[in-house]
Design an enzyme around this catalytic site. Structure first.
Site, PDB file in Angstrom:
ATOM      1  N   GLU A   1      75.741  12.651  32.109  1.00 50.85           N
ATOM      2  CA  GLU A   1      74.702  11.818  32.695  1.00 50.85           C
ATOM      3  C   GLU A   1      74.927  10.421  32.143  1.00 50.85           C
ATOM      4  OE1 GLU A   1      69.830  11.548  32.637  1.00 50.85           O
ATOM      5  OE2 GLU A   1      70.804  13.138  31.543  1.00 50.85           O
TER       6      GLU A   1
ATOM      7  N   ASP B   1      60.833   6.175  29.630  1.00 52.97           N
ATOM      8  CA  ASP B   1      61.636   6.352  28.428  1.00 52.97           C
ATOM      9  C   ASP B   1      60.892   5.980  27.151  1.00 52.97           C
ATOM     10  OD1 ASP B   1      64.295   7.311  29.230  1.00 52.97           O
ATOM     11  OD2 ASP B   1      64.294   5.504  30.471  1.00 52.97           O
TER      12      ASP B   1
END
Lengths: 269, 400
Positions: A49, A60
């Site tokens: 990823e 995040d």
């Protein structure tokens, strides 16, 4: 079949699950990203990823936030990202999944952005702020380019909605393990995470793999969620933390051995 | 033109719901509750009661006679939101959402704030309604609006300083959203501007529409017609959308004033609609200030409450459909208007509102004496006096 789908069936035939490991483009540097991916592959990662940093990564936690900030300060942008991806693709056939935020695609135009990253070697895309209701145009372009759109589900996603998300997804479905942002530092998952995995597996069935990420920090955690039924573990912030705290000379060795310790959990004894 | 309650949260192509999956059940629950209570008789009565008895509504529509004479054009009226409890229009929305949160049985309220006005209004509403509140505020803003930080603390709110990114409103919203993702089940996110994922832009607009509705009825009483023009400042755009929305179907000319900062040709401004491009941020598709790759730009304004790189999606719609004209006023012109209004009328406006005052002065000059301009004075300027003093002393130095 896409590289991602091929990978899952290949692993299944070997009775293995997948390790999906993360690197952020431009962190700690453009060259460093390529070396880190090399080490992840060497350590046994099945899918990479690769993050394209966004200025406002609202799903995040602090680790990816600060890495994003630093990568952007050093001038990371989609053009440099493509160069990194091309370099990686020239060395390996491993499936590559892009993780970024919707605005970077919207800004360039879905068509242009997606066909360009596809050409560079990206196989699938994860956008944590792209809800399925807003995704029609995005999905058309994804399908036109024979790519996988990986959508996320959460422990509070209703069954009816999991079904709709699964229908829109290909490659795998990404279960957010916890209520929270990426990079949680818990050492053990709570019962609700295991319940969510079981429930999602039941709905997704055998054909659609389930990846579990957000706060997977160590092999014990990985083992426990694989035991509950996940088809893949997704590890991101833990790799960035390792990069942060390791001297430059030792980074690659540490990444290989951490990846190995995680990969081991995906192989049935 | 008037979109009412758009079912998919879309104003033309703008708005929508670009959010992490964890928040989907939360915004759906919110939308359901809002639809259930927005026209509920008891809810409306309770909100009216608090707006009247606690916040001090209705606010006057004051004829600024001295300013009008000094300008020598159209009659300038001030919609005195600065007289509301707390000193800004923000209380209209926090009381509405606070009452909704109570009906949803949410005890923990989180909010973001730029200048601190929404944070203070949240802290007040929560104290009055018996709710617990925590406010996210950019570190840079806590420094330039320290009075409001202390007010929030006095009112029982916990203030979180945000040191990520640009340390202003944008980052405060990011952090509030992250908190919401983490504590989604028990927490109510009380967003302060007409931004964010559906249903926030609609809900905040509806709670702020009391401004425009009062302007309409007060003007009717005074002149037996709608105002010829209205002017409001636009950061996220909540006081402006509350001013404009009830007037959208009439023939009033409407002006939204953005922060021109040090000039929109420079990098130091917050003029999203005047110089931005379409993009996705904070759950909505709208105009944004972004670089050529889609990274969000740093913004600047002397007014912390306007210092934001996005704007409410309904404003983006009004811009493209040309129903509202959006323009800019610089830091310097805003400070000038701040001083003018203080001297002529004995009213110290917030720096945010001073942008609207500056524009209205320019506009009134070009209009005939028989016409009317209504300026929404969204807040009072006590919080800004130090800032203005500093600005003046620096600019005197610079001009020497």
């Amino acid at each position: 079949m896409s590289r991602i789908q091929d990978k899952f069936s290949e692993l299944k035939s070997r009775n293995e699950r997948a390790l999906i490991a993360y690197a952020m483009a431009g962190y700690p540097s453009d060259k460093g990203t390529v070396s880190i991916v090399r080490s992840l592959v060497k350590g046994g990662a099945d899918i990479i990823e690769i993050g394209l940093p966004f200025s406002d990564p609202l799903a995040d936690g602090p680790v990816i936030q600060s890495a994003s900030f630093r990568a952007l300060q050093k001038g990371m942008n989609p053009e440099r990202f493509l160069n990194i991806v091309k370099k990686i693709r020239s060395e390996t056939d491993i499936p590559l999944v892009l993780m970024t935020y919707a605005n970077l695609l919207y800004n360039r135009g879905y068509d242009k952005f997606i066909s360009t990253v596809k050409k560079a070697g990206i196989d699938g895309i994860i956008l944590p702020d792209m809800a399925i209701e807003e995704a029609d145009q995005y999905l058309d372009v994804i399908h036109k380019n024979n790519m996988d759109a990986i959508f996320l589900i959460s422990p509070n996603t209703s069954n009816e909605r999991i079904r709709r998300i699964a229908k829109a997804s290909s490659g795998f479905v990404y279960l957010v393990s916890v209520y929270g942002t990426t990079g949680g530092t818990q050492q053990k998952f709570q019962q609700y995470t295991h319940d969510a995995i079981k429930n999602a597996k039941k709905i997704l069935g055998e054909k659609m793999p389930l990846g579990v990420g957000f706060g997977v920090n160590n092999a014990d955690q990985a083992r426990s969620i694989l035991h509950t039924g996940a088809d893949a573990i997704i590890v991101a912030s833990a790799f960035l933390r390792l990069i942060d705290k390791t001297s430059k000379a030792k980074i690659q060795g540490k990444i290989v051995s951490f990846a190995k310790s995680l990969k081991k959990t995906t192989i049935s004894e | 033109m008037k979109l009412g309650y758009p079912k998919d949260g879309k104003f033309g192509e703008f708005g929508g719901r670009f959010i992490p999956e964890t928040l989907v059940p939360a915004v759906e629950e919110l939308e359901e509750a809002y639809l259930r209570f927005k026209d509920d008789k008891e809810f409306k009565q309770e909100l009216d009661y608090y707006l009247r008895e606690y916040a001090g509504r209705p606010t006057p529509l004051y004829f600024a006679k001295n300013l009008t004479e000094s300008v020598g054009g159209a009659k300038i009226y001030l919609k005195r939101e600065d007289l509301l409890h707390g000193g800004a229009h923000k209380i209209n929305n926090t009381l509405g959402q606070g009452l909704l949160a109570k009906r949803m049985k949410k005890k923990r309220i989180i909010a973001e704030t730029g200048a601190g006005q929404h944070g203070v209004a949240t802290a007040m509403a929560c104290a009055a309604l018996g709710l617990q509140s925590e406010v996210y505020m950019g570190y840079k803003d806590t420094q330039r609006q320290s009075l409001n930080v202390f007010r929030m603390k006095l009112l029982g709110s916990k203030v979180h300083q945000v040191k990520e990114g640009t340390q202003t409103l944008k980052d405060a919203i990011n952090e509030a959203i992250r908190d919401w993702i983490t504590n989604v089940n028990a927490t109510y996110y009380l967003l302060g501007s007409a931004v964010g994922p559906h249903p926030y832009p609609v809900m905040v607009r509806d709670f702020q529409s009391v401004i425009g509705n009062e302007i309409l009825s007060q003007m009717k009483e005074l002149k037996n017609k709608s105002p010829d023009s209205v002017v409001a400042c636009v950061g996220g755009g909540s006081n402006a959308i509350g001013t404009f929305y009830p007037l959208v179907e009439g023939d009033t000319t409407m002006f939204g004033v953005e922060a021109g900062g040090e000039g929109i040709k420079t990098e130091r401004h917050s003029a999203t609609l005047s110089s931005g491009s379409k993009g996705i941020l904070h759950g909505m598709l709208t105009y944004l200030l972004q670089d050529k790759y889609g990274q969000i730009k740093d913004t600047h304004s002397i007014a912390a409450g306007l210092d934001y790189p996005g704007v409410g999606p309904e404003h983006s719609y009004f811009k493209d459909s040309k129903r509202v004209k959006y323009d800019t006023v610089s830091d310097g012109d805003a400070v000038h208007a701040f001083l003018e209004l203080s001297r002529h009328e004995g009213i110290i406006p917030a720096l945010e509102s001073s942008h609207a005052v500056a524009y209205a002065i320019k506009l009134a000059k070009k209009m005939s004496k028989s016409e009317t301009v209504v300026v929404t004075l969204s807040g009072r300027g006590d919080k800004d006096v130090e800032m203005v003093e500093k600005y003046m002393s620096e600019n005197v130095k610079n001009s020497r």
